[in-house]
Design a protein around this motif. Structure first.
Motif, PDB file in Angstrom:
ATOM      1  N   LEU A   6       0.898  -1.040  -0.088  1.00 24.31           N
ATOM      2  CA  LEU A   6       0.061  -0.010  -0.197  1.00 24.31           C
ATOM      3  C   LEU A   6       0.857   1.243   0.005  1.00 24.31           C
ATOM      4  CD1 LEU A   6      -2.468  -1.305   2.705  1.00 24.31           C
ATOM      5  CD2 LEU A   6      -2.844  -1.396   0.089  1.00 24.31           C
ATOM      6  N   GLY A   7       0.781   2.033  -0.840  1.00 17.64           N
ATOM      7  CA  GLY A   7       1.808   3.193  -1.373  1.00 17.64           C
ATOM      8  C   GLY A   7       1.436   4.607  -1.299  1.00 17.64           C
ATOM      9  N   GLY A   8       1.800   5.205  -2.113  1.00 20.23           N
ATOM     10  CA  GLY A   8       1.760   6.508  -2.262  1.00 20.23           C
ATOM     11  C   GLY A   8       2.604   7.640  -1.400  1.00 20.23           C
ATOM     12  N   GLY A  49      -9.468   2.885  -4.338  1.00 19.85           N
ATOM     13  CA  GLY A  49      -9.865   2.310  -3.019  1.00 19.85           C
ATOM     14  C   GLY A  49     -10.314   0.845  -3.166  1.00 19.85           C
ATOM     15  N   PHE A  50     -10.297  -0.166  -2.108  1.00 19.71           N
ATOM     16  CA  PHE A  50     -10.920  -1.261  -2.086  1.00 19.71           C
ATOM     17  C   PHE A  50     -12.099  -1.672  -1.739  1.00 19.71           C
ATOM     18  CE2 PHE A  50      -6.444  -1.428  -1.298  1.00 19.71           C
ATOM     19  CZ  PHE A  50      -5.575  -2.386  -2.206  1.00 19.71           C
ATOM     20  N   GLY A  51     -12.535  -0.428  -1.133  1.00 13.95           N
ATOM     21  CA  GLY A  51     -14.003  -0.786  -0.460  1.00 13.95           C
ATOM     22  C   GLY A  51     -13.977  -1.335   1.095  1.00 13.95           C
ATOM     23  N   SER A 195       2.050  22.918   8.722  1.00 11.59           N
ATOM     24  CA  SER A 195       2.819  21.797   8.177  1.00 11.59           C
ATOM     25  C   SER A 195       2.349  20.341   8.910  1.00 11.59           C
ATOM     26  CB  SER A 195       4.329  21.681   8.328  1.00 11.59           C
ATOM     27  OG  SER A 195       5.020  20.604   7.926  1.00 11.59           O
ATOM     28  N   LYS A 196       2.250  19.107   8.343  1.00 20.61           N
ATOM     29  CA  LYS A 196       2.198  17.944   8.837  1.00 20.61           C
ATOM     30  C   LYS A 196       3.511  17.464   9.504  1.00 20.61           C
ATOM     31  CE  LYS A 196       0.130  16.455   5.528  1.00 20.61           C
ATOM     32  NZ  LYS A 196      -0.864  15.920   4.478  1.00 20.61           N
ATOM     33  N   ASN A 197       3.661  16.630  10.319  1.00 16.73           N
ATOM     34  CA  ASN A 197       4.923  16.069  10.648  1.00 16.73           C
ATOM     35  C   ASN A 197       5.125  14.660   9.946  1.00 16.73           C
ATOM     36  OD1 ASN A 197       7.229  15.011  11.976  1.00 16.73           O
ATOM     37  ND2 ASN A 197       6.847  15.515  13.805  1.00 16.73           N
TER      38      ASN A 197
END
Ligand code: NAP
Length: 253
Positions: A6-8, A49-51, A195-197
């Motif tokens: 599972l990426g991105g 998405g997989f649902g 920002s996000k960390n």
């Protein structure tokens, strides 16, 4: 053995590349399908998405996946929770590849907040020039504070734009260096960064630049993630996969 990643993230891509080079695993990389022009990947990609948990568990079973790697972004909490539940349901071994969070160091002025709503409040009532280093989906709450000027940097264009009178949009994909981000903050006379960390090097430039310019950073704290076996390097996932495939062979799976 079939492996689903599972990426991105940069790490997911690096892991896919390392596994493709080895040629010992049949690897599929899964993307949410949010980015209009995703980077090319070194292994076959499935997108969308997989649902939910049920859908992912069915995918794991139907595709006879032997190991699942959750290498999603640390703020992608839903898919990580789904991965933990679906792997348990389908009885597939799971490992999470999670980058360590950035740690505050001397000179950092971080204001830690738990949500984008709190980040808006932390800006206060006095108009400020704000660098929003957040995803398209996350910036909407800032429309409730139209007194500020926003510089928004995202991978894909923000469409529709934020409904505020003063906003500048940049589309760019990291990595971003400290020198470039410092020049950007200076050019736009930014006085606060949101920002996000995220952790990792690719997006740390703005944090280092804010420190150098004595600017505060409103830092969104990380969401809670499921308690699963986790590592923070590609090499450790590779070692875990070796072990998982050896024990699958022993069990005759
Ligand atoms: P999220 O809120 O945890 O996930 C929302 C839904 O998107 C999931 O329930 C799942 O749909 C689908 N999904 C997410 N990641 C997927 C993947 N890798 N493959 C297939 N389906 C996926 O996640 P998000 O924050 O929207 O992030 C989406 C993707 O962008 C992630 O892959 C993540 O690594 C990447 N990313 C996120 C951030 C961030 O700040 N959140 C930053 C950089 C990259 P179903 O329930 O239908 O399966």
């Amino acid at each position: 053995m079939k492996v689903l990643i599972l990426g991105g993230t940069t790490e997911a891509r690096a892991l896919a590349g390392a596994l493709a080079d080895q040629g010992r695993f049949a690897v599929t990389l899964s993307l949410a399908g949010r980015t209009a022009n995703p980077l090319p990947q070194p292994v076959p990609v499935r997108s969308g998405g997989f649902g939910g948990v049920e859908g992912l568990a069915a995918f794991l079973r139907d595709d006879k996946i032997g190991a699942l790697v959750d290498a999603t972004h640390p703020y992608a909490a839903t898919i990580s929770a789904n991965a933990a539940s679906a792997a348990a349901r389908a009885n597939v071994p799971l490992i999470a590849l999670r980058r360590a969070a950035w740690a505050k160091t001397g000179g950092d002025q971080w204001i830690e907040v738990a949500s984008t709503g709190e980040a808006v409040e932390a800006l206060g009532p006095v108009p400020r020039r704000v660098f929003l280093a957040l995803g398209r989906k996350e910036i909407e709450p800032f429309a409730t504070a139209p007194e500020h000027t926003y510089l928004v940097r995202s991978v894909d264009p923000v469409d529709p734009p934020l409904s505020v009178p003063h906003a500048i949009y940049l589309t760019a994909r990291g990595p971003f260096s400290e020198a470039d981000d410092r020049a950007l903050l200076e050019r736009h006379r930014i006085d606060v960064v949101v920002s996000k960390n995220s952790g990792g090097a690719a997006s740390y430039g703005k944090i280092a630049a804010a420190r150098a310019l004595h600017l505060p950073v409103i830092m969104l704290t990380r969401p809670a993630l499921p308690q699963v076996e986790s590592v923070d390097t590609v090499g450790e996932v590779m070692a875990w996969l070796d072990h998982a495939s050896a024990s699958a062979a022993t069990r005759g799976v």
